[in-house]
Design an enzyme around this catalytic site. Structure first.
Site, PDB file in Angstrom:
ATOM      1  N   TRP A  50      15.191  16.782 -29.614  1.00  0.00           N
ATOM      2  CA  TRP A  50      15.522  15.393 -29.970  1.00  0.00           C
ATOM      3  C   TRP A  50      15.997  15.305 -31.428  1.00  0.00           C
ATOM      4  CZ3 TRP A  50      12.218  11.512 -32.737  1.00  0.00           C
ATOM      5  CH2 TRP A  50      12.822  10.234 -32.751  1.00  0.00           C
ATOM      6  N   GLN A  86      22.195  17.691 -35.950  1.00  0.00           N
ATOM      7  CA  GLN A  86      21.902  18.442 -37.179  1.00  0.00           C
ATOM      8  C   GLN A  86      22.106  19.949 -37.004  1.00  0.00           C
ATOM      9  OE1 GLN A  86      17.839  16.629 -37.249  1.00  0.00           O
ATOM     10  NE2 GLN A  86      18.155  16.569 -39.454  1.00  0.00           N
ATOM     11  N   ASP A 111      12.113  21.481 -24.317  1.00  0.00           N
ATOM     12  CA  ASP A 111      12.154  20.088 -23.873  1.00  0.00           C
ATOM     13  C   ASP A 111      13.500  19.429 -24.191  1.00  0.00           C
ATOM     14  OD1 ASP A 111      10.641  17.724 -22.853  1.00  0.00           O
ATOM     15  OD2 ASP A 111      11.080  16.947 -24.856  1.00  0.00           O
ATOM     16  N   TYR A 162      19.309  12.611 -25.161  1.00  0.00           N
ATOM     17  CA  TYR A 162      19.447  13.296 -26.451  1.00  0.00           C
ATOM     18  C   TYR A 162      20.924  13.628 -26.711  1.00  0.00           C
ATOM     19  CZ  TYR A 162      14.335  13.853 -26.174  1.00  0.00           C
ATOM     20  OH  TYR A 162      12.978  13.630 -26.066  1.00  0.00           O
ATOM     21  N   TRP A 218       4.571  14.625 -28.138  1.00  0.00           N
ATOM     22  CA  TRP A 218       5.760  14.617 -29.013  1.00  0.00           C
ATOM     23  C   TRP A 218       5.473  14.125 -30.435  1.00  0.00           C
ATOM     24  CZ3 TRP A 218       7.754   9.827 -30.703  1.00  0.00           C
ATOM     25  CH2 TRP A 218       7.527   8.687 -29.919  1.00  0.00           C
ATOM     26  N   PRO A 266       4.519  15.734 -33.305  1.00  0.00           N
ATOM     27  CA  PRO A 266       3.240  16.106 -33.911  1.00  0.00           C
ATOM     28  C   PRO A 266       3.226  15.884 -35.425  1.00  0.00           C
ATOM     29  CG  PRO A 266       4.499  18.060 -33.319  1.00  0.00           C
ATOM     30  CD  PRO A 266       5.195  16.903 -32.693  1.00  0.00           C
ATOM     31  N   ALA A 292       4.932  13.292 -36.825  1.00  0.00           N
ATOM     32  CA  ALA A 292       5.403  11.920 -37.033  1.00  0.00           C
ATOM     33  C   ALA A 292       6.813  11.922 -37.638  1.00  0.00           C
ATOM     34  CB  ALA A 292       4.415  11.139 -37.905  1.00  0.00           C
ATOM     35  N   GLY A 350       9.474  20.212 -33.308  1.00  0.00           N
ATOM     36  CA  GLY A 350      10.886  19.974 -33.613  1.00  0.00           C
ATOM     37  C   GLY A 350      11.174  20.677 -34.925  1.00  0.00           C
TER      38      GLY A 350
HETATM   39  P1  NDP Z   1       8.079  16.315 -35.383  1.00  0.00           P
HETATM   40  O1  NDP Z   1       7.301  15.087 -35.585  1.00  0.00           O
HETATM   41  O2  NDP Z   1       7.378  17.611 -35.573  1.00  0.00           O
HETATM   42  O3  NDP Z   1       9.362  16.239 -36.338  1.00  0.00           O
HETATM   43  C1  NDP Z   1      10.239  17.341 -36.409  1.00  0.00           C
HETATM   44  C2  NDP Z   1      11.153  17.203 -37.630  1.00  0.00           C
HETATM   45  O4  NDP Z   1      10.392  17.209 -38.836  1.00  0.00           O
HETATM   46  C3  NDP Z   1      12.088  18.369 -37.738  1.00  0.00           C
HETATM   47  O5  NDP Z   1      13.242  18.200 -36.952  1.00  0.00           O
HETATM   48  C4  NDP Z   1      12.377  18.398 -39.229  1.00  0.00           C
HETATM   49  O6  NDP Z   1      13.308  17.357 -39.525  1.00  0.00           O
HETATM   50  C5  NDP Z   1      11.010  18.048 -39.804  1.00  0.00           C
HETATM   51  N1  NDP Z   1      10.134  19.221 -39.970  1.00  0.00           N
HETATM   52  C6  NDP Z   1       9.514  19.929 -38.975  1.00  0.00           C
HETATM   53  N2  NDP Z   1       8.764  20.919 -39.487  1.00  0.00           N
HETATM   54  C7  NDP Z   1       8.878  20.840 -40.809  1.00  0.00           C
HETATM   55  C8  NDP Z   1       8.347  21.598 -41.872  1.00  0.00           C
HETATM   56  N3  NDP Z   1       7.519  22.619 -41.634  1.00  0.00           N
HETATM   57  N4  NDP Z   1       8.679  21.249 -43.140  1.00  0.00           N
HETATM   58  C9  NDP Z   1       9.501  20.215 -43.378  1.00  0.00           C
HETATM   59  N5  NDP Z   1      10.060  19.453 -42.422  1.00  0.00           N
HETATM   60  C10 NDP Z   1       9.753  19.761 -41.145  1.00  0.00           C
HETATM   61  O7  NDP Z   1       8.662  16.389 -33.907  1.00  0.00           O
HETATM   62  P2  NDP Z   1       9.877  15.574 -33.225  1.00  0.00           P
HETATM   63  O8  NDP Z   1       9.848  14.147 -33.594  1.00  0.00           O
HETATM   64  O9  NDP Z   1      11.123  16.340 -33.447  1.00  0.00           O
HETATM   65  O10 NDP Z   1       9.443  15.689 -31.704  1.00  0.00           O
HETATM   66  C11 NDP Z   1       9.354  16.986 -31.086  1.00  0.00           C
HETATM   67  C12 NDP Z   1       9.945  16.925 -29.695  1.00  0.00           C
HETATM   68  O11 NDP Z   1       9.227  15.979 -28.903  1.00  0.00           O
HETATM   69  C13 NDP Z   1      11.406  16.438 -29.615  1.00  0.00           C
HETATM   70  O12 NDP Z   1      12.334  17.432 -29.919  1.00  0.00           O
HETATM   71  C14 NDP Z   1      11.483  16.008 -28.160  1.00  0.00           C
HETATM   72  O13 NDP Z   1      11.645  17.152 -27.340  1.00  0.00           O
HETATM   73  C15 NDP Z   1      10.111  15.395 -27.942  1.00  0.00           C
HETATM   74  N6  NDP Z   1      10.159  13.928 -28.109  1.00  0.00           N
HETATM   75  C16 NDP Z   1       9.955  13.150 -26.990  1.00  0.00           C
HETATM   76  C17 NDP Z   1       9.978  11.783 -27.061  1.00  0.00           C
HETATM   77  C18 NDP Z   1       9.759  10.982 -25.827  1.00  0.00           C
HETATM   78  O14 NDP Z   1       9.943   9.743 -25.840  1.00  0.00           O
HETATM   79  N7  NDP Z   1       9.359  11.584 -24.727  1.00  0.00           N
HETATM   80  C19 NDP Z   1      10.243  11.075 -28.341  1.00  0.00           C
HETATM   81  C20 NDP Z   1      10.397  11.970 -29.464  1.00  0.00           C
HETATM   82  C21 NDP Z   1      10.349  13.337 -29.346  1.00  0.00           C
HETATM   83  P3  NDP Z   1      14.304  17.351 -40.791  1.00  0.00           P
HETATM   84  O15 NDP Z   1      14.500  18.760 -41.225  1.00  0.00           O
HETATM   85  O16 NDP Z   1      15.528  16.694 -40.271  1.00  0.00           O
HETATM   86  O17 NDP Z   1      13.636  16.495 -41.800  1.00  0.00           O
END
Ligand code: NDP
Length: 329
Positions: free
Chosen positions: A21, A27, A49, A54, A207, A209, A211, A287
């Site tokens: 997502w 990106q 997932d 998406y 999803w 984890p 935020a 993610g």
């Molecule tokens: P997170 O809350 O873990 O956010 C992930 C984002 O945080 C990354 O893309 C990156 O973004 C940033 N990040 C992650 N790890 C780090 C780190 N170690 N240091 C710094 N920045 C970090 O998870 P998502 O919100 O991406 O959700 C995970 C998955 O859950 C999605 O891909 C999707 O498959 C599912 N999902 C399902 C939903 C539903 O309605 N069923 C809704 C939302 C998600 P960046 O680098 O851009 O800042």
């Protein structure tokens, strides 16, 4: 890697999985997606997932190309899609039999696979009778196009109703739910769904984890360039971040970061490990936009043993988000 059963089903998913997502196509291009998926797969991740919504299907196209290029045995990984937000036309949205079927076929084409391991109803559809959706999912299962069907962000009573209809018809009910779950969003997983774990053996693929990255601590000193909160189309996330509630989350994350440091972990690892402590969580969907993020997050598994009762109590004292227990009179 550690593997957990998806609720009462026999399917064992990796405790950490990987989702696309926001990231895939927006990106992350095909090359970078391949690098991230390979890193995850090599670490034992067996669930990827995705959803029709998406990047309007492009995320599935990218994932499909990577799966094909990698040539991994189809019996070595699971892949999902979700139905609800297809196109703008009334026939392209929701959970009617037509859209559930069309979306599945389109996802199979885009992902270049013969079946979906998990297929989710991305949101409840109040305009479609639950029986119609239950039957549509079961037809796809009977045709071998879907193995397990589930829900995402459904209320407990909606999930229970779907299960009741399925049982009455001798059909398969929802095996899993995909709810948001993290240190700031706990109500559904820790309170609302309690009965469902026992009554129907519900599994959870949780999803966000972190935020949406807040719990990585990256927003402690403002909004870094290129991060999720800067993306066009996600202004709503940034507005939330800059609200009073958002600022409070950033403040709490700073405190969590100090605690994580004592444990020799990053705050992202602490936050992900905290999700893993809950045995109701079947898999935590990670993610990431960069390999370094994913490497860091996958290492959260090593932090879990450090989260003993004393550390969990300190986390609780910082976040103060534990739902009140259900009252019985
Ligand atoms: P997170 O809350 O873990 O956010 C992930 C984002 O945080 C990354 O893309 C990156 O973004 C940033 N990040 C992650 N790890 C780090 C780190 N170690 N240091 C710094 N920045 C970090 O998870 P998502 O919100 O991406 O959700 C995970 C998955 O859950 C999605 O891909 C999707 O498959 C599912 N999902 C399902 C939903 C539903 O309605 N069923 C809704 C939302 C998600 P960046 O680098 O851009 O800042």
């Amino acid at each position: 890697m550690q593997y957990r059963r998806l609720g009462r089903s026999g399917l064992q998913l990796s405790a950490l999985s990987f989702g696309s997502w926001v990231t895939f196509s927006t990106q992350v291009d095909e090359g970078a997606a391949g690098e991230l998926m390979k890193l995850a797969y090599d670490a034992g991740v067996n669930f990827f997932d995705n959803a029709e919504a998406y990047a309007a299907g492009e995320s599935e196209v990218l994932m499909g190309r990577v799966l094909k290029k990698m040539g991994w045995g189809r019996d070595s990984y699971c892949v999902s899609s979700k139905v609800f937000w297809g196109g703008k036309l009334p026939t392209q949205r929701g959970l009617s039999k037509k859209h559930v079927r069309d979306c599945c076929h389109a996802a199979l084409r885009r992902l270049q696979v013969e079946y979906l391991d998990l297929y989710f109803c991305h949101r409840p559809d109040l305009d479609t009778p639950i029986e119609e959706t239950v039957r549509a999912m079961n037809e796809l299962i009977a045709q071998g196009k879907v193995l397990y069907w589930g829900t995402s962000e459904w209320r407990a009573d909606e999930i229970a109703a779907a299960h009741g209809v399925a049982r009455a018809l001798g059909l398969a009910g929802p095996t899993m739910e995909q709810p948001q779950y993290n240190l700031f969003a706990r109500e559904r997983v820790e309170r609302e769904y309690l009965r469902l774990y026992e009554d129907i053996g519900l599994g959870t693929t949780i999803w966000s984890p972190l935020a949406s990255g807040v719990l990585s601590g990256k927003y402690a000193e403002g909004v870094p360039k290129g991060s999720r909160m800067t993306l066009a189309g996600y202004e709503w996330l940034r507005e939330r971040l800059e609200s009073d509630a958002g600022r409070e989350k950033v403040r709490k994350t700073r405190e969590l970061a100090s605690l994580a440091k004592e444990l020799g972990a990053s705050v992202a690892q602490l936050a992900i490990a905290w999700c893993l402590v809950n045995p109701r969580v079947s898999t935590v969907i990670l993610g990431a936009t960069k390999p370094a993020q994913l490497r860091e997050n996958l290492a959260a598994l090593d932090v879990v043993p450090q989260l003993d009762a004393a550390v969990l109590a300190r986390i609780e004292a910082i976040v103060r988000t534990k739902p009140e227990p259900v009252e019985r009179f």
